[in-house]
Structures are given as structure tokens and as C-alpha cells.
Design an enzyme around this catalytic site. Sequence first.
Site, PDB file in Angstrom:
ATOM      1  N   ASP A 239      42.129  25.489  15.123  1.00 27.50           N
ATOM      2  CA  ASP A 239      42.192  26.679  14.447  1.00 27.50           C
ATOM      3  C   ASP A 239      43.657  26.826  13.548  1.00 27.50           C
ATOM      4  OD1 ASP A 239      39.855  27.644  15.367  1.00 27.50           O
ATOM      5  OD2 ASP A 239      41.167  28.457  17.118  1.00 27.50           O
ATOM      6  N   ALA A 240      44.004  25.660  13.038  1.00 27.82           N
ATOM      7  CA  ALA A 240      45.341  25.478  12.237  1.00 27.82           C
ATOM      8  C   ALA A 240      45.144  24.765  10.988  1.00 27.82           C
ATOM      9  CB  ALA A 240      46.413  24.902  13.041  1.00 27.82           C
TER      10      ALA A 240
END
Length: 295
Positions: A239-240
Site C-alpha cells: 500500500d505504498a
Amino acid sequence: MDLNGERRYVITFSCPDRTGIVATISSFLAEAGGWITEAAYHTDSYTGWFFTRQVIPADSVAFEADELRARFAPVAEALSDQAEWQVTDTGETKRVVVLVTKEGHCLHELLGRASSGELPGQIVGVIGNNDALRGMVEAHGLPFSHVPFPGPAAAPDDRAAAFDEVAALVDKHQPHAVVLARFMQIVPARLCEAWAGRAINIHHSFLPSFVGARPYHQAHARGVKLIGATCHYVTADLDAGPIIEQDVIRIDHGDTINDMVRLGRDVEKLVLARGLRWHLEDRVLVQGNKTMVFR
């Protein structure tokens, strides 16, 4: 697929900034007979890189996209040996594969937009690690593939085998986009690399403030005033990845947890649809972990 009904060539280009880039590209297109109908530019003052997206009608030049690429290649090389560029043809339909689990709101949004002609691409298949959404997919006349995943206590090799099956199903379509529409599995690093720049994910914007299970319950207990969603490219860092689109919606103390879940889903599906559209229209240029989005 061009939603405007006009076949166009889209040129995206980036390189370290220098004098004369715009003049060189516009002169090249003018000499080829290209009529520029859309142009966007940006220079990142921190990295010193220049980015542009140029659009011309396909019938304004006397040759096809492959020849345009061949003619543009020496121009790009002369501008910089670090140049990153591509030429795409909106007459070629872009293919989308969607990965899902149980939650159907994002998938339903994409299927609806595709069936109504609002998506600049074609959904060619849906793969689920749960069979719950098969009926929705097949009602739209699309193939649904179910790949069961082992439970959390399973051996790593069993999970790897499931992802091998998913990868084989995805790769046979050679998709321009692999959309994780609430696909509740962590994609392994090897597939993040194989699908780099094509895999797109959606998540609630509580991360990293409210990680783990039941994020809306955590947010409700904390009394947050804004909830939202983030659409981003998938990388090995969970999620980055580079952010394509984000949005928020205001809530207050009167909203229940169910209200927050409902409102959050509304934001998620709209943010994902916008992000996917911009990706398919070649409006997203990536440098490192940052994007330039020419909306």
C-alpha cells in the site's frame, strides 16, 4: 478505445529538463503534419525532470503508429539518453483484468462503466479467490475464473502455487491494467515486479493511521472527520506505491459505522474508476514513487 470516437496518437515523454524540449517535439510533430489537439507539460523543480503528454489525431499524419514511433525514437535519443517515452494508439483497445475477493462495489462500478461505454478499455476477465462474484461477472457476459487460496496457516508453497495460477490467467490476456478491486491478498514481490506500472490497487485512506482489521470501527472510535480512498500502483511495499488518485468525504459524530462503510465504499469505487481511466488514457507518468497526472 477512444471514447470521443476519434482515433488519436498519444505521446508521453520525460527526461532531465533542458532548453528546447518543447520546441523540438512540437517541431517534429509539425513537420510530420501532426495537429496537436492536447498538450500538457510539467517540470519537477526538485528532481529537475521534465514531463509532457501530447495528443494528435491519427489522420493528421500520413503513417501508422509504428512508423511514428520509429521516427520519434532518434528525436527522443537526441534530447536525452535517459529519456522515457511511448506512443500509443487509441484505436487499439486496451485490455483490463480485474482481481476480486468478496466485496463487489468496485467491480460493479467498473463493469457498469465498461458496459455503458464509459471505460477507455475492455475488461477481458475477472479472477476471484472467492466464487461470490461469479454471477455478477457472468451477467455481463465476461469470463470468471475462481482460484482458491489456502488459509493463513498454509505453507508458503501452497500460496505461491495459487499466485502462479492467477499469474497464468492474467498473463494470457497480456493486459494493459491489472486492477485489484478489493482483492484481499498480498501480491508477492515477483508479481509486483512483473506487473509494475500496470497493477492498480484501491484502499481506504486510513492507512497507516488505522491498519489491520475493521478500520472503520477504529476510525469511528477515534472520531475522525474525514474518510477517503487512495488509488495507487502496486509495489512490493504494501500500500505504498505511486499514488494515482485520492478523494475524501466529510463525516460527523452522527454517522454510524455502517454509514462510514457505505460512504467509504462510494469514495473507493469512484477513485478507482478515475485512476483506471487516467491510466488507460496514458495520463499518468511515474518517476520513482511519485506520479504526474495530466488530467
